[in-house]
Design a protein around this motif. Structure first.
Motif, mmCIF file in Angstrom:
data_model
loop_
_atom_site.group_PDB
_atom_site.id
_atom_site.type_symbol
_atom_site.label_atom_id
_atom_site.label_comp_id
_atom_site.label_asym_id
_atom_site.label_seq_id
_atom_site.Cartn_x
_atom_site.Cartn_y
_atom_site.Cartn_z
ATOM 1 N N LEU A 91 0.985 -1.273 0.000
ATOM 2 C CA LEU A 91 -0.020 -0.091 0.057
ATOM 3 C C LEU A 91 0.789 1.215 0.137
ATOM 4 O O LEU A 91 0.355 2.386 -0.327
ATOM 5 C CB LEU A 91 -1.042 0.046 1.046
ATOM 6 N N ARG A 92 2.035 1.069 0.268
ATOM 7 C CA ARG A 92 3.007 2.197 0.393
ATOM 8 C C ARG A 92 3.268 2.676 -1.060
ATOM 9 O O ARG A 92 4.479 2.143 -1.575
ATOM 10 C CB ARG A 92 4.332 1.759 1.358
ATOM 11 N N THR A 93 2.844 3.455 -1.674
ATOM 12 C CA THR A 93 2.812 3.668 -3.089
ATOM 13 C C THR A 93 3.339 5.241 -3.184
ATOM 14 O O THR A 93 3.351 5.959 -2.213
ATOM 15 C CB THR A 93 1.669 3.596 -3.908
ATOM 16 N N ASP A 94 4.138 5.470 -4.331
ATOM 17 C CA ASP A 94 4.937 6.656 -4.669
ATOM 18 C C ASP A 94 3.544 7.881 -4.850
ATOM 19 O O ASP A 94 2.864 7.277 -5.478
ATOM 20 C CB ASP A 94 5.381 6.503 -6.026
ATOM 21 N N PRO A 95 3.628 8.806 -3.974
ATOM 22 C CA PRO A 95 2.600 9.651 -4.047
ATOM 23 C C PRO A 95 2.297 10.238 -5.540
ATOM 24 O O PRO A 95 1.070 10.952 -5.652
ATOM 25 C CB PRO A 95 3.131 10.544 -2.834
ATOM 26 N N ASP A 96 3.420 10.221 -6.069
ATOM 27 C CA ASP A 96 3.105 10.917 -7.579
ATOM 28 C C ASP A 96 2.737 10.002 -8.454
ATOM 29 O O ASP A 96 2.721 10.403 -9.712
ATOM 30 C CB ASP A 96 4.649 11.893 -7.790
ATOM 31 N N GLU A 97 2.462 8.792 -7.986
ATOM 32 C CA GLU A 97 1.953 7.793 -9.006
ATOM 33 C C GLU A 97 0.698 8.200 -9.734
ATOM 34 O O GLU A 97 -0.204 8.901 -9.163
ATOM 35 C CB GLU A 97 1.844 6.507 -8.140
ATOM 36 N N PRO A 98 0.725 8.094 -11.071
ATOM 37 C CA PRO A 98 -0.723 8.649 -11.668
ATOM 38 C C PRO A 98 -1.622 7.639 -11.090
ATOM 39 O O PRO A 98 -1.674 6.637 -10.911
ATOM 40 C CB PRO A 98 -0.453 7.905 -13.329
ATOM 41 N N THR A 99 -2.924 8.797 -10.930
ATOM 42 C CA THR A 99 -3.966 8.048 -10.189
ATOM 43 C C THR A 99 -5.164 7.755 -11.193
ATOM 44 O O THR A 99 -5.470 8.615 -11.971
ATOM 45 C CB THR A 99 -4.492 9.085 -8.950
ATOM 46 N N THR A 100 -5.841 6.703 -11.182
ATOM 47 C CA THR A 100 -7.066 6.188 -11.672
ATOM 48 C C THR A 100 -8.094 5.853 -10.581
ATOM 49 O O THR A 100 -8.052 6.316 -9.259
ATOM 50 C CB THR A 100 -6.955 5.665 -12.828
ATOM 51 N N PHE A 101 -9.142 5.231 -10.920
ATOM 52 C CA PHE A 101 -10.359 4.868 -10.035
ATOM 53 C C PHE A 101 -10.428 3.379 -9.930
ATOM 54 O O PHE A 101 -9.986 2.504 -10.974
ATOM 55 C CB PHE A 101 -11.586 5.339 -10.240
ATOM 56 N N TYR A 102 -11.049 2.924 -8.959
ATOM 57 C CA TYR A 102 -11.458 1.458 -8.833
ATOM 58 C C TYR A 102 -12.856 1.403 -8.567
ATOM 59 O O TYR A 102 -13.418 2.170 -7.711
ATOM 60 C CB TYR A 102 -10.741 0.912 -7.327
ATOM 61 N N LYS A 103 -13.518 0.584 -9.564
ATOM 62 C CA LYS A 103 -14.821 0.467 -9.180
ATOM 63 C C LYS A 103 -15.584 -1.079 -9.035
ATOM 64 O O LYS A 103 -16.443 -1.263 -9.471
ATOM 65 C CB LYS A 103 -15.676 1.254 -10.250
ATOM 66 N N ASP A 104 -14.596 -1.748 -8.181
ATOM 67 C CA ASP A 104 -15.075 -2.987 -7.722
ATOM 68 C C ASP A 104 -15.488 -3.979 -9.152
ATOM 69 O O ASP A 104 -16.625 -4.292 -9.340
ATOM 70 C CB ASP A 104 -16.150 -3.056 -7.178
ATOM 71 N N SER A 105 -14.547 -4.209 -10.003
ATOM 72 C CA SER A 105 -14.849 -4.955 -11.207
ATOM 73 C C SER A 105 -14.651 -6.474 -10.954
ATOM 74 O O SER A 105 -13.808 -7.052 -11.501
ATOM 75 C CB SER A 105 -13.603 -4.511 -12.321
ATOM 76 N N ASN A 106 -15.752 -7.055 -9.969
ATOM 77 C CA ASN A 106 -15.813 -8.221 -10.116
ATOM 78 C C ASN A 106 -16.706 -8.802 -11.438
ATOM 79 O O ASN A 106 -17.477 -7.633 -11.912
ATOM 80 C CB ASN A 106 -16.567 -8.695 -8.649
ATOM 81 N N PRO A 107 -16.662 -10.045 -11.766
ATOM 82 C CA PRO A 107 -17.811 -10.303 -12.853
ATOM 83 C C PRO A 107 -19.251 -9.903 -12.812
ATOM 84 O O PRO A 107 -19.699 -9.927 -13.898
ATOM 85 C CB PRO A 107 -17.395 -11.847 -13.169
ATOM 86 N N ARG A 108 -19.875 -10.031 -11.506
ATOM 87 C CA ARG A 108 -21.142 -9.689 -11.311
ATOM 88 C C ARG A 108 -21.392 -8.253 -11.654
ATOM 89 O O ARG A 108 -22.472 -7.816 -11.963
ATOM 90 C CB ARG A 108 -21.581 -10.107 -10.018
ATOM 91 N N ASN A 109 -20.396 -7.397 -11.724
ATOM 92 C CA ASN A 109 -20.858 -5.801 -11.674
ATOM 93 C C ASN A 109 -20.315 -5.612 -13.134
ATOM 94 O O ASN A 109 -20.317 -4.343 -13.498
ATOM 95 C CB ASN A 109 -19.776 -5.320 -10.782
#
Ligand SMILES: Nc1ncnc2c1ncn2[C@@H]1O[C@H](COP(=O)(O)OP(=O)(O)OP(=O)(O)O)[C@@H](O)[C@H]1O
Ligand SMILES: [Mg+2]
Length: 251
Positions: free
Chosen positions: A128-146
């Motif tokens: 979880l300790r990522t580079d704070p300048d890393e490009p950021t996108t989103f997570y939307k819970d891409s499980n197969p049911r969604n």
């Protein structure tokens, strides 16, 4: 003509409004196909009903390309200004939570509940300790049911959970949950999905770096720990360590 409606109940007006805000933000900033939001009620959202089937392993490359394009599009249109671990403003006063804080809290809870070991917690905290300048996108819970597969292409449903995340994190969720549902995925299919994802990202921007196979597997390991309590539910039959590809098989 009466439209078929899919009504989704929520535990509180706040939860319903948050999911509606996520839906609106995705509609504004990504080309993702979503059901139309027909009505907002205090504890219920009414969506257009989508006739489709849950995503399967055979859909991985198509869905991966769609996710890559959506992630890059959100980055170009809005999230290039975001910082991975700082909440990002959304419509109607809502925010997209940062990546690490929520996940650390869930991991701590799983650790307290005896679901993950000291060593697993330590390794996850490192991931979880990522580079704070890393490009950021989103997570939307891409499980197969969604993800509903329709003749027009993949349509995504369920905007309840949306957070900031590094590129590749949502694709890893799809890979882990498909394997937990259906069993091992051929390594070549995982590699093809990652290539399709990176091409989808590159079709919108050349700024975020490619997601490497080893980064995808790191993300997958986090998902495995976060998803562990759901094994045996929601169609998840296989623990990730039994079905994950070997790193050396992903080229
Ligand atoms: N607009 C829609 N049209 C048709 N079916 C839908 C629609 N939205 C959701 N579904 C179906 O209902 C299921 C549950 O919806 P949703 O994912 O929003 O709820 P959930 O509580 O997160 O359930 P799950 O844990 O199974 O994902 C989805 O997997 C999908 O099959
Ligand atoms: Mg869902």
């Amino acid at each position: 003509m009466n439209r078929k409606v899919f009504s989704k109940p929520y535990g509180s007006p706040g939860a319903a409004l948050r999911a509606a805000a996520h839906h609106a933000w995705l509609a504004e900033h990504t080309p993702l196909r979503q059901p139309e939001l027909l009505a907002v009620h205090p504890e219920r959202l009414d969506f257009e009903h989508i006739d489709g089937r849950h995503a399967g392993v055979e859909d991985l490359p198509t869905v991966a390309a769609v996710l890559g394009e959506a992630h890059a599009s959100a980055w170009c249109g809005d999230l290039c200004r975001a910082s991975l671990n700082a909440p990002h403003p959304l419509p109607w006063g809502h925010t997209l939570p940062g990546f690490a804080v929520l996940r650390r809290a869930v991991l701590d809870r799983h650790h307290r509940d005896g679901l993950i070991t000291d060593e697993e917690l330590e390794a996850a905290v490192d991931l979880l300790r990522t580079d704070p300048d890393e490009p950021t996108t989103f997570y939307k819970d891409s499980n197969p049911r969604n993800i509903l597969i329709t003749p027009a292409g993949p349509t995504i449903v369920d905007t309840d959970d949306l957070t900031l995340a590094p590129f590749g994190y949502d694709l890893a969720k799809l890979v882990v949950t498909l394997a937990m549902t259906h069993g091992p995925i051929p390594p070549a299919a995982v590699t093809a999905a990652l290539t399709a994802y990176n091409e989808g990202v590159a079709s919108r921007t050349d700024a975020p770096a490619e997601v490497t196979p080893s980064r995808l597997l790191d993300h997958a390991w986090l998902h495995h720990l976060l998803t562990r309590p759901y094994l045996g539910r929601g169609g998840y039959r296989y623990p990730w360590p039994q079905v994950r590809p070997a790193p050396e098989d992903l080229t």
